[in-house]
Design a protein around this motif. Structure first.
Motif, PDB file in Angstrom:
ATOM      1  N   SER A 130      -7.613  -2.738   7.179  1.00 16.07           N
ATOM      2  CA  SER A 130      -7.582  -1.351   7.645  1.00 16.07           C
ATOM      3  C   SER A 130      -6.341  -1.080   8.490  1.00 16.07           C
ATOM      4  CB  SER A 130      -8.845  -1.050   8.457  1.00 16.07           C
ATOM      5  OG  SER A 130      -8.963  -1.943   9.555  1.00 16.07           O
ATOM      6  N   THR A 131      -5.762  -2.119   9.071  1.00 10.90           N
ATOM      7  CA  THR A 131      -4.540  -1.939   9.866  1.00 10.90           C
ATOM      8  C   THR A 131      -3.406  -1.417   8.997  1.00 10.90           C
ATOM      9  OG1 THR A 131      -5.150  -3.716  11.390  1.00 10.90           O
ATOM     10  CG2 THR A 131      -2.823  -3.097  11.310  1.00 10.90           C
ATOM     11  N   GLN A 132      -3.263  -1.979   7.792  1.00 12.62           N
ATOM     12  CA  GLN A 132      -2.218  -1.516   6.885  1.00 12.62           C
ATOM     13  C   GLN A 132      -2.480  -0.072   6.442  1.00 12.62           C
ATOM     14  OE1 GLN A 132      -3.414  -4.880   6.615  1.00 12.62           O
ATOM     15  NE2 GLN A 132      -1.566  -5.254   7.812  1.00 12.62           N
ATOM     16  N   VAL A 133      -3.753   0.271   6.262  1.00  5.40           N
ATOM     17  CA  VAL A 133      -4.095   1.647   5.905  1.00  5.40           C
ATOM     18  C   VAL A 133      -3.661   2.598   7.018  1.00  5.40           C
ATOM     19  CG1 VAL A 133      -5.971   3.256   5.405  1.00  5.40           C
ATOM     20  CG2 VAL A 133      -6.043   0.938   4.463  1.00  5.40           C
ATOM     21  N   GLU A 134      -3.959   2.232   8.260  1.00  4.29           N
ATOM     22  CA  GLU A 134      -3.618   3.081   9.405  1.00  4.29           C
ATOM     23  C   GLU A 134      -2.109   3.235   9.551  1.00  4.29           C
ATOM     24  OE1 GLU A 134      -4.207   3.083  14.273  1.00  4.29           O
ATOM     25  OE2 GLU A 134      -5.583   1.958  12.981  1.00  4.29           O
ATOM     26  N   VAL A 135      -1.375   2.137   9.435  1.00  2.25           N
ATOM     27  CA  VAL A 135       0.083   2.194   9.583  1.00  2.25           C
ATOM     28  C   VAL A 135       0.703   3.061   8.489  1.00  2.25           C
ATOM     29  CG1 VAL A 135       2.212   0.835   9.460  1.00  2.25           C
ATOM     30  CG2 VAL A 135       0.262  -0.014  10.777  1.00  2.25           C
ATOM     31  N   THR A 136       0.248   2.870   7.258  1.00  2.21           N
ATOM     32  CA  THR A 136       0.826   3.614   6.138  1.00  2.21           C
ATOM     33  C   THR A 136       0.517   5.102   6.245  1.00  2.21           C
ATOM     34  OG1 THR A 136       0.424   1.651   4.780  1.00  2.21           O
ATOM     35  CG2 THR A 136       1.102   3.641   3.638  1.00  2.21           C
TER      36      THR A 136
ATOM     37  N   ILE B 231       0.864  -1.174   0.000  1.00  2.72           N
ATOM     38  CA  ILE B 231       0.000   0.000   0.000  1.00  2.72           C
ATOM     39  C   ILE B 231       0.902   1.226   0.000  1.00  2.72           C
ATOM     40  CG2 ILE B 231      -0.226  -0.233   2.509  1.00  2.72           C
ATOM     41  CD1 ILE B 231      -2.778   1.410   2.362  1.00  2.72           C
ATOM     42  N   ALA B 232       0.585   2.178  -0.856  1.00  5.32           N
ATOM     43  CA  ALA B 232       1.392   3.390  -0.972  1.00  5.32           C
ATOM     44  C   ALA B 232       0.505   4.618  -0.829  1.00  5.32           C
ATOM     45  CB  ALA B 232       2.111   3.424  -2.315  1.00  5.32           C
ATOM     46  N   VAL B 233       1.075   5.676  -0.256  1.00  5.08           N
ATOM     47  CA  VAL B 233       0.380   6.961  -0.114  1.00  5.08           C
ATOM     48  C   VAL B 233       1.205   8.019  -0.832  1.00  5.08           C
ATOM     49  CG1 VAL B 233      -0.496   8.709   1.471  1.00  5.08           C
ATOM     50  CG2 VAL B 233      -0.589   6.295   2.116  1.00  5.08           C
TER      51      VAL B 233
ATOM     52  N   THR C 154       5.141   3.701   2.188  1.00  7.57           N
ATOM     53  CA  THR C 154       4.810   2.397   1.615  1.00  7.57           C
ATOM     54  C   THR C 154       4.873   1.346   2.713  1.00  7.57           C
ATOM     55  OG1 THR C 154       5.942   3.055  -0.422  1.00  7.57           O
ATOM     56  CG2 THR C 154       5.330   0.737  -0.213  1.00  7.57           C
ATOM     57  N   VAL C 155       3.938   0.419   2.694  1.00  5.86           N
ATOM     58  CA  VAL C 155       3.961  -0.721   3.606  1.00  5.86           C
ATOM     59  C   VAL C 155       3.724  -1.983   2.784  1.00  5.86           C
ATOM     60  CG1 VAL C 155       2.733  -1.929   5.455  1.00  5.86           C
ATOM     61  CG2 VAL C 155       3.245   0.505   5.686  1.00  5.86           C
ATOM     62  N   VAL C 156       4.615  -2.952   2.938  1.00  5.54           N
ATOM     63  CA  VAL C 156       4.466  -4.250   2.278  1.00  5.54           C
ATOM     64  C   VAL C 156       4.008  -5.251   3.332  1.00  5.54           C
ATOM     65  CG1 VAL C 156       5.631  -6.090   1.010  1.00  5.54           C
ATOM     66  CG2 VAL C 156       6.255  -3.695   0.599  1.00  5.54           C
TER      67      VAL C 156
ATOM     68  N   TYR D  57      -0.324   3.503 -11.093  1.00  3.56           N
ATOM     69  CA  TYR D  57       0.854   3.454 -11.960  1.00  3.56           C
ATOM     70  C   TYR D  57       2.132   3.441 -11.134  1.00  3.56           C
ATOM     71  CZ  TYR D  57       4.631   5.061 -14.922  1.00  3.56           C
ATOM     72  OH  TYR D  57       5.835   5.179 -15.552  1.00  3.56           O
ATOM     73  N   CYS D  58       2.187   4.297 -10.131  1.00  2.00           N
ATOM     74  CA  CYS D  58       3.414   4.399  -9.344  1.00  2.00           C
ATOM     75  C   CYS D  58       3.700   3.127  -8.559  1.00  2.00           C
ATOM     76  CB  CYS D  58       3.332   5.598  -8.395  1.00  2.00           C
ATOM     77  SG  CYS D  58       3.556   7.185  -9.228  1.00  2.00           S
ATOM     78  N   THR D  59       2.668   2.535  -7.950  1.00  2.00           N
ATOM     79  CA  THR D  59       2.903   1.334  -7.161  1.00  2.00           C
ATOM     80  C   THR D  59       3.275   0.155  -8.038  1.00  2.00           C
ATOM     81  OG1 THR D  59       0.510   0.944  -7.180  1.00  2.00           O
ATOM     82  CG2 THR D  59       1.441   1.985  -5.224  1.00  2.00           C
TER      83      THR D  59
END
Length: 213
Positions: free
Chosen positions: A120-126, A99-101, A112-114, A205-207
């Motif tokens: 939703s946890t990955q969303v919060e961490v990122t 996930i990238a912001v 970025t978090v892999v 595109y970027c991710t």
């Protein structure tokens, strides 16, 4: 291998008459015939027979066009106001995702978090990392987050919102947990149109290309 028999031709035509309105595709009709044990032929054979018999399958109705929702008036097109994020998957690592912001205006890759999970946890961490990277860790308002988690929404609170997060309509983005975290960090959510991946073209595109470095 054998030439197509008369009963097989008849079965294909009958299949189209009974299932054409539903399947609307010679490919799906071929699989339907096998599933129903009516006739076992290839997709190309179904198409060839239908063309020879002058059978035309109904076309799929055109998808109703949905206008793209504009951003809120307060979300200025300047760096540090509108973030966009999305998940992407790797062909060689099917059980992993990233996930990238990104900042929509400056195109700065913020975080970025892999992970092997897509919640939703990955969303919060990122997003926490993105806020810190952009110098906005002060937005992580724990008292406000606690209020929202308990169902208390402040009225006319000048703290809400400060940022806009743009994403698709995935369950991780639309979940209650994500909504509570976003509100607690004073981030409003803006969802793209269902079935319209172009609304997230920049981050997709970027991710996928790794343009963030």
């Amino acid at each position: 291998m054998h030439a197509l028999l008369d009963w097989e031709r008849a079965a294909i035509v009958k299949l189209a008459a009974e299932w054409g309105e539903i399947d609307r595709s010679h490919r799906k009709l071929a699989h339907c015939g096998s599933r129903l044990e009516l006739v076992y032929v290839s997709e190309s054979t179904v198409l060839r027979v239908l063309v020879a018999e002058g059978v035309h399958l109904p076309e799929r109705p055109a998808r109703e066009r949905r206008d793209k929702r504009p951003f809120p008036e307060w979300a200025e097109l300047v760096p540090g106001v509108i973030f966009i994020y999305d998940f992407t998957h790797f062909a060689g690592l099917p059980k992993w995702c990233a996930i990238a912001v990104l900042d929509v205006v400056s195109r700065k890759w913020l975080a970025t978090v892999v992970s092997a999970e897509e919640t939703s946890t990955q969303v919060e961490v990122t997003f926490t990392r993105a806020l810190v990277e952009d110098g906005k860790e002060y937005l992580l308002d724990q008292p406000l987050l606690d209020e929202l988690a308990c169902g208390v929404v402040p009225d006319n609170d000048e703290r809400l919102p400060v940022l806009l997060a743009v994403s698709d309509n995935g369950p991780q983005m639309t979940s209650k947990a994500t909504a509570v975290f976003m509100a607690g960090a004073r981030i409003a959510q803006h969802f793209g149109r269902p079935g319209t991946p172009n609304d997230q073209t920049q981050v997709a595109y970027c991710t996928s290309s790794g343009c963030g470095g």
